[in-house]
Design a protein around this motif. Structure first.
Motif, PDB file in Angstrom:
ATOM      1  N   ASN A 199      38.871  41.038  40.072  1.00  0.00           N
ATOM      2  CA  ASN A 199      38.687  40.448  38.750  1.00  0.00           C
ATOM      3  C   ASN A 199      39.338  39.069  38.738  1.00  0.00           C
ATOM      4  O   ASN A 199      40.535  38.939  38.961  1.00  0.00           O
ATOM      5  N   ASN A 200      38.529  38.052  38.472  1.00  0.00           N
ATOM      6  CA  ASN A 200      39.056  36.695  38.405  1.00  0.00           C
ATOM      7  C   ASN A 200      38.748  36.127  37.031  1.00  0.00           C
ATOM      8  O   ASN A 200      37.633  35.713  36.757  1.00  0.00           O
ATOM      9  N   ASN A 201      39.746  36.144  36.175  1.00  0.00           N
ATOM     10  CA  ASN A 201      39.562  35.603  34.830  1.00  0.00           C
ATOM     11  C   ASN A 201      40.368  34.325  34.626  1.00  0.00           C
ATOM     12  O   ASN A 201      40.533  33.872  33.515  1.00  0.00           O
ATOM     13  N   GLY A 202      40.903  33.777  35.702  1.00  0.00           N
ATOM     14  CA  GLY A 202      41.635  32.525  35.619  1.00  0.00           C
ATOM     15  C   GLY A 202      43.106  32.697  35.326  1.00  0.00           C
ATOM     16  O   GLY A 202      43.945  32.203  36.047  1.00  0.00           O
ATOM     17  N   LEU A 203      43.456  33.422  34.268  1.00  0.00           N
ATOM     18  CA  LEU A 203      44.860  33.563  33.879  1.00  0.00           C
ATOM     19  C   LEU A 203      45.552  34.759  34.506  1.00  0.00           C
ATOM     20  O   LEU A 203      46.688  34.661  34.945  1.00  0.00           O
ATOM     21  N   ASN A 204      44.893  35.895  34.516  1.00  0.00           N
ATOM     22  CA  ASN A 204      45.497  37.126  35.016  1.00  0.00           C
ATOM     23  C   ASN A 204      44.576  37.815  36.029  1.00  0.00           C
ATOM     24  O   ASN A 204      44.078  38.909  35.776  1.00  0.00           O
ATOM     25  N   PRO A 205      44.363  37.210  37.195  1.00  0.00           N
ATOM     26  CA  PRO A 205      43.498  37.863  38.171  1.00  0.00           C
ATOM     27  C   PRO A 205      44.154  39.123  38.722  1.00  0.00           C
ATOM     28  O   PRO A 205      45.383  39.213  38.795  1.00  0.00           O
ATOM     29  N   TRP A 206      43.319  40.095  39.064  1.00  0.00           N
ATOM     30  CA  TRP A 206      43.831  41.333  39.653  1.00  0.00           C
ATOM     31  C   TRP A 206      42.793  41.913  40.600  1.00  0.00           C
ATOM     32  O   TRP A 206      41.632  41.529  40.590  1.00  0.00           O
TER      33      TRP A 206
END
Length: 187
Positions: free
Chosen positions: A55-62
């Motif tokens: 998951n790459n959402n820019g602020l909190n990738p995991w």
């Protein structure tokens, strides 16, 4: 002649069996980005019984690993430099074959959400660090090696002990909504 026929059929069997055992990847983009989910990539490896979600959402990738063979899953929170390990809830998490099928069907239809709403799971994180990762299997060991790792246990329903700011959400596309709650994920 019989040997050539056997080799031909063995090769033909390999051609048809290989897709069932191989990895399958999809990418899901949230064009509206209304939940901050950004882009997710799901990889299913039937041969090794592992699913991987980036998951790459820019602020909190995991990154998450579901190891169906060991029955454990882990989420690595890159911004916090932590791993959270939990048992797979076999009643809520689709089997690897069902996950593979759901992902393929939705990808081929060109749409994500549809049908029943995703199941929700809430986990309480134990603040004591896990020292030995061996029981979680090689995939989780590789992902969480040299990173502070914590065990989480599923809680029933909403808990009064956690506020929204003490929870980290790791939603898996349109299939599952997961919240990890506790002091280690607090801002």
């Amino acid at each position: 002649m019989a040997v050539k026929v056997q080799i031909f059929f063995a090769g033909l069997l390999g051609v048809f069996l290989a897709p069932a055992l191989a990895s399958y990847n999809i990418n899901v983009n949230d064009d509206n980005n209304n939940a901050g989910s950004g882009q997710q990539s799901v990889s299913v490896n039937n041969e090794h019984q592992v699913a991987n979600v980036d998951n790459n959402n820019g602020l909190n990738p995991w990154n998450a690993i579901w190891d169906y063979e060991t029955g454990f899953a882990a989420v690595r929170l890159f911004a916090k430099k932590q791993c959270i390990v939990h048992e797979l809830n076999k009643d809520a998490v689709p089997s690897i074959h069902a996950l593979d099928t759901q992902v393929k069907e939705k990808k081929l239809q060109g749409k994500g959400p549809g049908g029943p709403p995703p199941k929700s799971l809430i986990y309480s994180i134990n603040p004591e660090q896990v020292r030995d990762l061996k029981k979680f299997g090689r995939y989780i060991i590789n992902m969480c090696r040299n990173v502070p790792t914590y065990m989480a246990e599923e809680t029933e329903g909403a808990s009064l002990f956690f506020s929204a700011e003490n929870c980290f959400r790791a939603d898996i596309i349109w299939i599952l909504n997961i919240s990890f709650c506790g002091s280690i994920v607090a801002n």
